[in-house]
Design an enzyme around this catalytic site. Structure first.
Site, short mmCIF file in Angstrom:
data_model
loop_
_atom_site.label_atom_id
_atom_site.label_comp_id
_atom_site.label_asym_id
_atom_site.label_seq_id
_atom_site.Cartn_x
_atom_site.Cartn_y
_atom_site.Cartn_z
N ASP A 91 0.85 -1.20 0.00
CA ASP A 91 0.00 0.00 0.00
C ASP A 91 0.87 1.24 0.00
O ASP A 91 2.05 1.19 0.38
CB ASP A 91 -0.97 0.01 1.20
CG ASP A 91 -0.27 0.12 2.55
OD1 ASP A 91 0.80 -0.50 2.73
OD2 ASP A 91 -0.80 0.82 3.44
N GLU A 156 0.04 -0.95 5.90
CA GLU A 156 1.11 -0.38 6.75
C GLU A 156 0.89 1.10 6.97
O GLU A 156 1.09 1.63 8.06
CB GLU A 156 2.48 -0.63 6.11
CG GLU A 156 3.66 -0.39 7.04
CD GLU A 156 4.18 1.04 7.06
OE1 GLU A 156 5.04 1.33 7.89
OE2 GLU A 156 3.72 1.88 6.25
N1 BES Z 1 8.72 3.65 5.32
C1 BES Z 1 8.02 4.28 6.39
C2 BES Z 1 8.74 4.19 7.72
C3 BES Z 1 9.99 4.99 7.84
C4 BES Z 1 10.05 6.28 7.39
C5 BES Z 1 11.08 4.45 8.44
C6 BES Z 1 11.22 7.00 7.50
C7 BES Z 1 12.24 5.15 8.57
C8 BES Z 1 12.31 6.43 8.06
C9 BES Z 1 6.66 3.65 6.57
O1 BES Z 1 6.05 3.28 5.37
C10 BES Z 1 5.76 4.66 7.21
O2 BES Z 1 5.56 5.71 6.67
N2 BES Z 1 5.21 4.33 8.35
C11 BES Z 1 4.23 5.13 8.99
C12 BES Z 1 3.56 4.25 10.00
C13 BES Z 1 2.37 4.83 10.68
C14 BES Z 1 1.30 5.20 9.71
C15 BES Z 1 1.85 3.89 11.72
C16 BES Z 1 4.89 6.33 9.63
O3 BES Z 1 6.02 6.26 10.13
O4 BES Z 1 4.27 7.40 9.60
ZN ZN Z 2 5.26 5.27 4.51
#
Ligand code: BES
Ligand code: ZN
Length: 461
Positions: A91, A156
């Protein structure tokens, strides 16, 4: 036998341009999980991935959840060898603000080494490196150096619980493995790979302030009633001390695991250029919690930020009105030992306590994620670092990150194996923003890193 994976690298030289075209097809499917309008596209995307895993030579199936399906696949014919579980998400975030994209957001466009498209780095491009590494190994050798499993989710970006439920119920049966590999983060800097050992958690809240039963003429009624816009601003202004940057919610820092001195020393040694960082972001100066460096604040200290404010007149020109309501979305990023539910409770209590008179204030907890520190000692983590070093030409640095990948904490707890956060992206990939990109060279190097990793893990066993 594998001679440093050269056999597969040679095969990749021939094939990688075609793999890029397949990635583009994957990216053209707008699998936006936040918006129910895209439900069919999300499903179509899961089917696309399922097919790609089957073509790669794995047994694959879709697993129903209350939300978007999980895609599971495996190849388990390397008897006596370790098992690597690959995790990723198919997603993506919404494309808006659409006007700011140089090209249509779901039409992958090459700009030199950049592939610009929503989902390019987060996470389709990165997790597709897992699929293509396995495919290239199987095509070249007819077998893999280790056993592999895939678990790819479609929620996710919205903190969906389908995968968590599946992992907890499975309790390490079907998902039994020796390591989990995640590529959903970035290198520390161009040419400088990293192995992450920490991610933040999240408590995501919404505040709604309601006043009069309708919008009011701001002249006729101004001074007579509390204005929900003013009240909301007063509330928000009391979240953070403007001078010290400290979050003012009582108890907010109580459980936060302090940064250890070795971490502060290591972060300080990293080649981090504050001036270049501010210039890239277009800000005159940086701001954050007093007493901590920028990297410490971003990776190891909890934060509280408005993500959006709405209410009142937003159109062209001036409309004189006291809005009937106003609202804000607020995220708190958490560090280990902070519990998202407890922090959400502290937030609600505080907001209710400081709510100004004359308005109704409602607080809701939209979703959360647990913070995590993973163990990166031992032979498998060493194999991962060796693989990265061989492909990128530099030894990876061990760092933390401020983003969240909610399932990582669950993997760590339930499967009780190392979780390797091996990102192939770059810090300027613009994830969640317009013109998200993934460097094409990083897509290719990412595939090689995974091939090398599997060979290293196979050889070490
Ligand atoms: N890829 C990101 C996580 C991430 C971003 C890790 C930058 C390290 C550096 C992931 O897809 C993401 O955006 N996660 C969300 C999770 C939330 C919606 C629970 C986030 O971090 O906002
Ligand atoms: Zn993300």
């Amino acid at each position: 036998m594998t001679e440093g994976s050269q056999d597969v690298f040679g095969y990749l030289d021939e094939k990688e341009a075609g793999y890029l075209e397949e990635l583009k097809e994957y990216l053209r499917i707008p699998s936006v999980s936040t918006d129910p309008e895209y439900k069919d596209e999300v499903l179509r995307c899961s089917e696309f991935l399922l097919e790609k895993l089957r073509t790669a030579g794995l047994e694959a199936e879709a697993i129903e959840t209350d939300g978007n399906p999980l895609i599971y696949a495996e190849w388990m014919k390397a008897e006596g060898k370790p098992t690597v579980l690959f995790y990723g998400h198919y997603d993506v975030q919404p494309a808006d603000p659409i006007d700011e994209w140089r090209n249509p957001p779901f039409e992958p466009t090459e700009e030199g080494d950049l592939l610009v498209c929503r989902g390019a780095t987060d996470d389709k491009g990165q997790s597709f490196t897992h699929v293509k590494a396995v495919e290239a190994l199987l095509e070249t050798r007819g077998e893999l150096p280790v056993n592999v499993k895939f678990l790819v989710e479609g929620e996710e970006e919205i903190g969906g619980h389908g995968i968590e439920k599946f992992v907890i119920e499975d309790a390490g049966n079907r998902l039994a493995c020796d390591a989990v590999v995640v590529s959903d983060t970035s290198l520390f800097a161009p040419g400088q790979p990293s192995l992450l050992y920490g991610l933040k958690g999240l408590a995501y809240m919404e505040i709604k302030v309601t006043g009069p039963n309708r919008d009011l003429h701001s002249g006729t009624f101004g001074g007579a009633v509390a204005n929900p816009g003013n009240a909301l601003s007063q509330i928000i202004a009391q979240l953070q001390d403007p001078k010290t940057g400290k979050i003012l919610i009582p108890g907010f820092y109580d459980d936060a695991l302090p940064l250890e001195s070795w971490e502060r020393e290591e972060f300080a040694k990293l080649p981090f250029d504050e001036a270049a960082y501010s210039a890239d972001l277009g800000v005159g100066e940086l701001f954050g919690e007093e007493g901590y460096s920028t990297l410490e604040r971003a990776w190891g200290r909890p934060t509280c930020d408005v993500n959006g404010i709405y209410g009142g007149y937003q159109g062209e020109g001036a409309k004189t009105v006291i809005p009937a309501w106003a609202g804000a979305k607020v995220s708190m990023r958490l560090v280990p030992n902070q519990d998202p539910a407890k922090i959400a409770g502290l937030f609600s209590d505080y907001i209710k306590e400081i709510a100004p008179p004359g308005v109704e204030v409602e607080v809701s907890d939209l979703h959360g994620a647990e913070p995590v520190l993973v163990d990166i000692q031992g032979p498998i983590a060493d194999a991962a670092m060796d693989a990265q070093e061989q492909v990128w030409g530099a030894r990876p640095v061990r760092i933390r990150e401020g983003g969240s990948i909610p399932i990582v904490a669950t993997f760590s707890k339930i499967l009780n194996v190392p979780v390797l956060l091996i990102g192939h992206g770059l810090p300027d990939d613009r994830l969640h923003a317009p013109n998200e990109k993934f460097n094409i060279s990083h897509f290719y190097k990412g595939i090689r890193t995974i091939v090398r990793l599997l060979d290293e893990v196979g050889e070490s066993a």
